[in-house]
Design an enzyme around this catalytic site. Structure first.
Site, PDB file in Angstrom:
ATOM      1  N   GLY A   9       0.810  -1.227   0.000  1.00  0.00           N
ATOM      2  CA  GLY A   9       0.000   0.000   0.000  1.00  0.00           C
ATOM      3  C   GLY A   9       0.835   1.263   0.000  1.00  0.00           C
ATOM      4  CG  ASN A  10       4.803   3.223   2.036  1.00  0.00           C
ATOM      5  OD1 ASN A  10       4.208   4.012   2.761  1.00  0.00           O
ATOM      6  ND2 ASN A  10       6.039   3.396   1.668  1.00  0.00           N
ATOM      7  CE  LYS A 102      -6.450  -4.464   5.143  1.00  0.00           C
ATOM      8  NZ  LYS A 102      -5.004  -4.562   5.285  1.00  0.00           N
ATOM      9  CE  LYS A 184       0.149  -6.178  -0.557  1.00  0.00           C
ATOM     10  NZ  LYS A 184       0.562  -6.116   0.825  1.00  0.00           N
ATOM     11  CE  LYS A 246       4.158  -6.975   3.882  1.00  0.00           C
ATOM     12  NZ  LYS A 246       2.878  -6.659   3.257  1.00  0.00           N
TER      13      LYS A 246
HETATM   14  P1  ADP Z   1       2.333  -3.384   2.886  1.00  0.00           P
HETATM   15  O1  ADP Z   1       1.587  -2.157   2.547  1.00  0.00           O
HETATM   16  O2  ADP Z   1       3.428  -3.681   1.919  1.00  0.00           O
HETATM   17  O3  ADP Z   1       1.445  -4.597   3.151  1.00  0.00           O
HETATM   18  P2  ADP Z   1       2.874  -3.376   5.746  1.00  0.00           P
HETATM   19  O4  ADP Z   1       3.087  -2.096   6.489  1.00  0.00           O
HETATM   20  O5  ADP Z   1       1.601  -4.106   5.953  1.00  0.00           O
HETATM   21  O6  ADP Z   1       3.142  -3.032   4.219  1.00  0.00           O
HETATM   22  O7  ADP Z   1       4.060  -4.384   6.082  1.00  0.00           O
HETATM   23  C1  ADP Z   1       5.428  -3.997   5.981  1.00  0.00           C
HETATM   24  C2  ADP Z   1       5.933  -3.526   7.342  1.00  0.00           C
HETATM   25  O8  ADP Z   1       6.062  -4.628   8.245  1.00  0.00           O
HETATM   26  C3  ADP Z   1       7.318  -2.919   7.338  1.00  0.00           C
HETATM   27  O9  ADP Z   1       7.282  -1.562   7.036  1.00  0.00           O
HETATM   28  C4  ADP Z   1       7.824  -3.193   8.759  1.00  0.00           C
HETATM   29  O10 ADP Z   1       7.783  -2.019   9.519  1.00  0.00           O
HETATM   30  C5  ADP Z   1       6.828  -4.179   9.351  1.00  0.00           C
HETATM   31  N1  ADP Z   1       7.393  -5.340  10.023  1.00  0.00           N
HETATM   32  C6  ADP Z   1       6.880  -5.879  11.163  1.00  0.00           C
HETATM   33  N2  ADP Z   1       7.557  -6.948  11.564  1.00  0.00           N
HETATM   34  C7  ADP Z   1       8.563  -7.127  10.671  1.00  0.00           C
HETATM   35  C8  ADP Z   1       9.609  -8.092  10.535  1.00  0.00           C
HETATM   36  N3  ADP Z   1       9.751  -9.088  11.418  1.00  0.00           N
HETATM   37  N4  ADP Z   1      10.453  -7.971   9.483  1.00  0.00           N
HETATM   38  C9  ADP Z   1      10.309  -6.985   8.591  1.00  0.00           C
HETATM   39  N5  ADP Z   1       9.339  -6.027   8.665  1.00  0.00           N
HETATM   40  C10 ADP Z   1       8.461  -6.104   9.675  1.00  0.00           C
HETATM   41 MG    MG Z   2       0.010  -4.781   4.687  1.00  0.00          MG
END
Ligand code: ADP
Ligand code: MG
Length: 283
Positions: A9-10, A102, A184, A246
């Site tokens: 989303g970023n 969520k 997603k 993920k």
């Molecule tokens: P997206 O929009 O890509 O789904 P999210 O914000 O949902 O992004 O997920 C990515 C974020 O997950 C990263 O910015 C990071 O801050 C966070 N995160 C939490 N735990 C972890 C981890 N163990 N390793 C890497 N990133 C992590």
């Molecule tokens: Mg996400």
């Protein structure tokens, strides 16, 4: 090769989508099939503050808008992209409907959070501050899978499963909208499995899944089996609602197809395609 590439989303919310778009164009030119999925948390949350429609309908709106934006950003592919409004089947009895989890929309002030809570809207304190939270049921399958496959075979880059897909359930032989936002990453795994993709590539703000994330001792998980990654997941290494879905998506895809899944950075998408310096999950 058939790729399913999930965009975080970023990148779609003020971030830079150009590197990923360029990589998608390159893969397509080289003769690969590419389906692109994406999130919609910030966008659907924003829409929900101005329109009081079902989150299913609002998700369809974000699929159209973000899909078009992604189509327009892929260089040299003006006539070979298609955005598919995608419906994800969920169970109306899914526990998620009783436990909104969520986060959507922006981080709220304490005052905004209080006033929403008074109206009966669920708000949770995330790491970044209070945000509205909505139910996020598990998708069982998407109704457009064979349509997406046909478009891929015809040479189109397909944008699909946006925002996890429009949540619907089958009730009394008819489709009903569900007021929810599907994750997603979970939907991307479902789509990748249904399409029998050769690879699931999840691109986000970080260049992989880390253990001890945010601590001095953090280290990137490089090449790992789905079983070993599952152990780390159970040990709580990955944050709920961000990295955990993920990791779950990768495990789900790898276990059911035997093909690799990758978590890499939107800033360096070619690393994810080369499977170098990113998290690679294998059987
Ligand atoms: P997206 O929009 O890509 O789904 P999210 O914000 O949902 O992004 O997920 C990515 C974020 O997950 C990263 O910015 C990071 O801050 C966070 N995160 C939490 N735990 C972890 C981890 N163990 N390793 C890497 N990133 C992590
Ligand atoms: Mg996400």
């Amino acid at each position: 090769m058939r790729y399913v590439i999930a965009l975080g989303g970023n990148a779609l919310d003020g971030g830079n989508i150009a590197p990923a778009a360029k990589m998608i164009a390159r893969l397509h030119k080289a003769g690969h099939e590419v389906a692109v999925t994406h999130g919609n948390g910030p966008q659907v949350g924003e829409l929900a503050t101005i329109e009081s429609k079902s989150l299913a309908v609002l998700t369809a709106q974000t699929e159209a808008e973000i899909g078009l934006m992604i189509e327009n950003s892929i260089p040299g592919a003006m006539e070979s992209t298609a955005t598919v409004i995608t419906r994800s089947i969920v169970d109306p009895m899914d526990r998620a409907f009783r436990n909104p989890s969520k986060p959507i929309g922006k981080v709220l002030s304490t005052k905004e959070a209080d006033s929403l809570r008074k109206k009966g809207t669920s708000v949770a304190n995330t790491l970044n501050g209070p945000r509205r939270v909505v139910p996020s049921p598990i998708p069982a399958r998407v109704l457009e899978a064979s349509f997406i496959a046909a478009l891929l075979k015809s040479g189109y880059i397909v944008i699909c499963g946006g925002g996890g897909g429009v949540p619907v359930s089958v009730q009394g032989g008819a489709l009903r909208y569900q007021d929810a936002v599907i994750d997603k990453d979970r939907a991307s795994a479902v789509i990748a499995k249904e399409l029998k993709a050769d690879r699931l590539v999840i691109l986000t703000t970080v260049d992989g899944a880390y253990v001890n994330y945010g601590r001095k001792s953090q280290r990137k998980v490089k090449r790992i089996s789905s079983v070993e990654l599952g152990v780390m997941l159970d040990e709580g290494e990955f944050e709920e609602g961000s990295m955990a879905p993920k990791v779950e998506a990768c495990i789900d895809f790898v276990d059911s197809t035997g093909k690799p899944a990758v978590i890499g950075s939107l800033a360096k998408p070619e690393d994810a395609i080369r499977m170098s310096n990113v998290t690679v999950v294998t059987v």
